[in-house]
Write a protein that holds these residues in place. Structure first.
Motif, PDB file in Angstrom:
ATOM      1  N   PHE A 374       0.921  -1.427   0.058  1.00  0.00           N
ATOM      2  CA  PHE A 374       0.037  -0.188  -0.017  1.00  0.00           C
ATOM      3  C   PHE A 374       0.802   1.081   0.179  1.00  0.00           C
ATOM      4  N   THR A 375       0.806   2.424  -0.794  1.00  0.00           N
ATOM      5  CA  THR A 375       1.751   3.643  -0.794  1.00  0.00           C
ATOM      6  C   THR A 375       0.525   4.266  -1.383  1.00  0.00           C
ATOM      7  N   TRP A 376       0.597   5.639  -0.395  1.00  0.00           N
ATOM      8  CA  TRP A 376      -0.083   6.707  -1.227  1.00  0.00           C
ATOM      9  C   TRP A 376      -0.210   7.156  -2.159  1.00  0.00           C
ATOM     10  N   ALA A 377       0.977   7.007  -3.338  1.00  0.00           N
ATOM     11  CA  ALA A 377       0.845   7.719  -4.124  1.00  0.00           C
ATOM     12  C   ALA A 377      -0.133   6.294  -5.207  1.00  0.00           C
ATOM     13  N   ASP A 378      -0.156   5.488  -4.573  1.00  0.00           N
ATOM     14  CA  ASP A 378      -1.146   4.396  -5.647  1.00  0.00           C
ATOM     15  C   ASP A 378      -2.826   4.936  -5.041  1.00  0.00           C
ATOM     16  N   PHE A 379      -2.594   5.441  -3.178  1.00  0.00           N
ATOM     17  CA  PHE A 379      -4.336   5.582  -3.145  1.00  0.00           C
ATOM     18  C   PHE A 379      -4.444   6.667  -4.044  1.00  0.00           C
ATOM     19  N   GLN A 380      -4.171   7.623  -4.321  1.00  0.00           N
ATOM     20  CA  GLN A 380      -4.307   8.717  -4.915  1.00  0.00           C
ATOM     21  C   GLN A 380      -4.546   8.308  -6.410  1.00  0.00           C
ATOM     22  N   ALA A 381      -3.943   8.077  -6.947  1.00  0.00           N
ATOM     23  CA  ALA A 381      -4.239   7.573  -8.625  1.00  0.00           C
ATOM     24  C   ALA A 381      -5.011   6.582  -9.087  1.00  0.00           C
ATOM     25  N   ARG A 382      -5.552   6.021  -7.913  1.00  0.00           N
ATOM     26  CA  ARG A 382      -6.860   4.982  -7.980  1.00  0.00           C
ATOM     27  C   ARG A 382      -7.930   5.831  -7.949  1.00  0.00           C
ATOM     28  N   ASN A 383      -7.425   6.623  -6.609  1.00  0.00           N
ATOM     29  CA  ASN A 383      -8.979   7.450  -5.880  1.00  0.00           C
ATOM     30  C   ASN A 383      -9.176   8.563  -7.853  1.00  0.00           C
ATOM     31  N   ASN A 384      -8.228   9.581  -8.286  1.00  0.00           N
ATOM     32  CA  ASN A 384      -8.391  10.060  -9.138  1.00  0.00           C
ATOM     33  C   ASN A 384      -8.990   9.548 -10.736  1.00  0.00           C
ATOM     34  N   ASN A 385      -7.880   8.238 -10.767  1.00  0.00           N
ATOM     35  CA  ASN A 385      -7.516   7.839 -12.321  1.00  0.00           C
ATOM     36  C   ASN A 385      -8.971   7.002 -12.379  1.00  0.00           C
ATOM     37  N   GLU A 386      -9.080   5.845 -11.341  1.00  0.00           N
ATOM     38  CA  GLU A 386     -10.000   5.209 -12.003  1.00  0.00           C
ATOM     39  C   GLU A 386     -11.765   5.445 -11.007  1.00  0.00           C
ATOM     40  N   LEU A 387     -11.417   5.919  -9.466  1.00  0.00           N
ATOM     41  CA  LEU A 387     -12.978   6.436  -9.039  1.00  0.00           C
ATOM     42  C   LEU A 387     -13.666   7.720  -9.649  1.00  0.00           C
ATOM     43  N   ALA A 389     -11.937   9.574 -12.225  1.00  0.00           N
ATOM     44  CA  ALA A 389     -11.889   9.487 -14.026  1.00  0.00           C
ATOM     45  C   ALA A 389     -13.289   8.036 -14.291  1.00  0.00           C
ATOM     46  N   ILE A 390     -12.699   7.565 -14.013  1.00  0.00           N
ATOM     47  CA  ILE A 390     -13.437   6.437 -15.445  1.00  0.00           C
ATOM     48  C   ILE A 390     -15.204   6.578 -14.687  1.00  0.00           C
ATOM     49  N   LEU A 391     -14.706   6.058 -12.993  1.00  0.00           N
ATOM     50  CA  LEU A 391     -16.150   5.482 -12.614  1.00  0.00           C
ATOM     51  C   LEU A 391     -17.280   7.125 -12.380  1.00  0.00           C
ATOM     52  N   GLY A 392     -16.437   8.175 -11.829  1.00  0.00           N
ATOM     53  CA  GLY A 392     -17.443   8.730 -11.751  1.00  0.00           C
ATOM     54  C   GLY A 392     -17.744   9.364 -13.165  1.00  0.00           C
ATOM     55  N   ASN A 393     -16.491   9.919 -14.280  1.00  0.00           N
ATOM     56  CA  ASN A 393     -17.406  10.010 -15.406  1.00  0.00           C
ATOM     57  C   ASN A 393     -18.332   9.110 -16.003  1.00  0.00           C
ATOM     58  N   PHE A 394     -17.959   7.124 -16.124  1.00  0.00           N
ATOM     59  CA  PHE A 394     -19.526   6.340 -16.359  1.00  0.00           C
ATOM     60  C   PHE A 394     -20.661   7.433 -15.724  1.00  0.00           C
ATOM     61  N   VAL A 395     -20.784   7.316 -14.810  1.00  0.00           N
ATOM     62  CA  VAL A 395     -22.093   7.508 -13.987  1.00  0.00           C
ATOM     63  C   VAL A 395     -22.349   9.168 -14.518  1.00  0.00           C
ATOM     64  N   ASN A 396     -22.179  10.105 -14.567  1.00  0.00           N
ATOM     65  CA  ASN A 396     -21.943  10.841 -15.196  1.00  0.00           C
ATOM     66  C   ASN A 396     -22.569  10.745 -16.351  1.00  0.00           C
ATOM     67  N   ARG A 397     -22.436  10.276 -17.955  1.00  0.00           N
ATOM     68  CA  ARG A 397     -22.807   9.992 -18.501  1.00  0.00           C
ATOM     69  C   ARG A 397     -23.961   9.446 -18.746  1.00  0.00           C
ATOM     70  N   ALA A 398     -24.164   8.551 -18.011  1.00  0.00           N
ATOM     71  CA  ALA A 398     -25.541   7.547 -17.861  1.00  0.00           C
ATOM     72  C   ALA A 398     -26.578   8.339 -17.597  1.00  0.00           C
ATOM     73  N   VAL A 399     -26.171   9.067 -16.037  1.00  0.00           N
ATOM     74  CA  VAL A 399     -26.753   9.974 -15.727  1.00  0.00           C
ATOM     75  C   VAL A 399     -27.833  11.406 -16.470  1.00  0.00           C
ATOM     76  N   VAL A 400     -26.270  11.888 -17.163  1.00  0.00           N
ATOM     77  CA  VAL A 400     -26.783  12.882 -18.762  1.00  0.00           C
ATOM     78  C   VAL A 400     -27.425  11.962 -20.082  1.00  0.00           C
ATOM     79  N   LEU A 401     -26.709  11.264 -19.834  1.00  0.00           N
ATOM     80  CA  LEU A 401     -28.311  10.455 -21.232  1.00  0.00           C
ATOM     81  C   LEU A 401     -29.159   9.541 -20.806  1.00  0.00           C
ATOM     82  N   THR A 402     -29.538   9.585 -19.803  1.00  0.00           N
ATOM     83  CA  THR A 402     -30.968   9.239 -18.955  1.00  0.00           C
ATOM     84  C   THR A 402     -31.640  10.418 -18.931  1.00  0.00           C
ATOM     85  N   GLN A 403     -31.346  11.825 -18.541  1.00  0.00           N
ATOM     86  CA  GLN A 403     -31.410  12.488 -18.189  1.00  0.00           C
ATOM     87  C   GLN A 403     -32.559  12.902 -19.820  1.00  0.00           C
TER      88      GLN A 403
END
Length: 422
Positions: A374-387, A389-403
């Motif tokens: 476990f490293t804090w650099a990896d913690f930061q990267a997974r939060n920013n790049n995966e949760l 950027a990827i998951l957050g962007n997916f949820v945002n697109r799904a909500v916008v298109l549904t609306q």
């Protein structure tokens, strides 16, 4: 064909209540157990997850001596810290209890007494570590010396935390007392032993023939122990903190923590299900899953099952014992004595509302087949790049298109399809 079970009992290794839990505990045991329990509940299955604090270990008395307080003061403090932090992280225990509870003391005492009355123990007189300066017999954890396997000079009398080897106090090179730093001497004392060798054939058949599907690290460690041949193991200790040995002539002796602690799984189940606990422990159509760390494999796969075999009365053995490897921190082994850890209660204080971020990172980086870092650099990267950027962007697109295309409404696709199919 895989056997179907009516219900599942999930147990989690009991953390010592001599300090808070850290990310190594979470990644190794509690987050994986919680994920599995939530999965079974979502499937509508009958599942109970039990946990609790191990409050009778020698680390408790060591901590109390260091602080000049009673062992009860220590366990009361850390049990609350652990229990509250687990709840805040969302670990969904059906019960999180403790081994100082009245129901546990009675359950553990009765368990020992039944085996004692049936002649399942052997009483042996042996030489045990003794601190002449303190005038006390020393439990394994009070003895420190050099590991004969890896050369670490901070090995304990029961285990080397540097290389993970199980030890006896007599195996150590230049052993000394953690109480006074005096050299350890050996004196005679009498204890009760569970003859594991009498259950070796049954254990070999159960594990090596019946559970080849177990994780490689679990199966391999069990095979290694069985191939070396099992020996009787003490179930009592010369201490003044623990469940007293419930027989005459046992003054000053308590149940050894590795006999006492796993019985906590039974007493915890009794606590939450006083009238139906036996369904989860004795019904062949129930299964038991023990989530543990790799340092607990021998106790959960050899010692505790032998105890249950000796007890009889329909107790079921675990269907699986998933044990994870260790999680290191920034390239170094997590160490409570050196305060090299990310403590859960401190993380929750410093990162309010970020429970799921930690759960995600520990899951994505779980030490399932090897020690991970476990490293804090990896913690930061997974939060920013995966949760984000990827998951957050997916949820945002799904909500916008549904609306935009469906007036913000989500169709009940599965139900509509079933209706259309008639």
């Amino acid at each position: 064909m895989e056997k179907k079970f009516k219900r599942t009992l999930i147990t989690t290794a009991l953390p010592y209540a001599n300090g808070p839990v850290h990310i190594g505990h979470l990644a190794g045991v509690y987050v994986p157990a919680d994920i599995y329990a939530r999965y079974l509940r979502m499937r509508g299955e009958d599942v109970v997850m039990v946990g609790g604090s191990d409050e009778h270990g020698v680390p408790i008395t060591i901590k109390a001596r260091e602080e000049g307080v009673t062992p009860q003061d220590i366990v009361d403090r850390y049990h609350k810290i652990i229990k509250d932090a687990m709840a805040e992280l969302g670990i969904s225990f059906d019960v999180y209890s403790r081994t100082t509870s009245d129901i546990h003391r009675k359950t553990a005492s009765d368990f020992f007494k039944k085996l004692y009355d049936e002649g399942k123990f052997e009483q042996q007189t042996s030489l045990q570590p003794y601190d002449a300066q303190a005038g006390e017999f020393l439990a394994d954890r009070y003895v420190m010396g050099t590991c004969p396997h890896c050369g670490s000079d901070r090995a304990y009398g029961d285990q080397c935390e540097a290389c993970g080897s199980s030890l006896n106090a007599t195996d150590l090179i230049d052993p000394h007392s953690r109480l006074t730093s005096a050299p350890v001497t050996m004196r005679e004392t009498s204890h009760w032993y569970l003859p594991l060798n009498k259950w070796e054939d049954a254990l070999r058949k159960w594990i090596l023939e019946g559970h080849k599907e177990w994780k490689t690290n679990v199966y391999g460690q069990c095979k290694s122990w069985l191939d070396l041949g099992l020996q009787p193991r003490a179930v009592s200790r010369d201490l003044n903190w623990g469940v007293p040995v419930p027989v005459e002539g046992a003054e000053g002796k308590v149940l050894y923590v590795w006999f006492d602690a796993p019985i906590g799984y039974i007493s915890n189940t009794k606590e939450i299900l006083p009238d139906s606990w036996a369904r989860y422990w004795k019904d062949p159509e129930s299964r038991i899953i023990n989530f543990i760390g790799k340092d607990n494999i021998v106790f959960h796969c050899i010692v505790f099952p032998a105890m249950l075999m000796a007890y009889g009365d329909g107790y079921q053995l675990p269907d699986n014992v998933p044990a994870n490897e260790f999680l290191n921190l920034e390239g170094d082994k997590i160490s409570t004595s050196r305060n090299w850890a990310v403590w859960l209660h401190e993380y929750l204080r410093d990162f309010p509302g970020k429970q799921d971020v930690l759960r995600y990172v520990l899951t994505a980086n779980a030490p399932e087949t090897k020690d991970n870092d476990f490293t804090w650099a990896d913690f930061q990267a997974r939060n920013n790049n995966e949760l984000v950027a990827i998951l957050g962007n997916f949820v945002n697109r799904a909500v916008v298109l549904t609306q935009k295309y469906f007036e913000g409404k989500v169709r009940r696709v599965a139900a509509d399809r079933r209706a259309a199919d008639g």
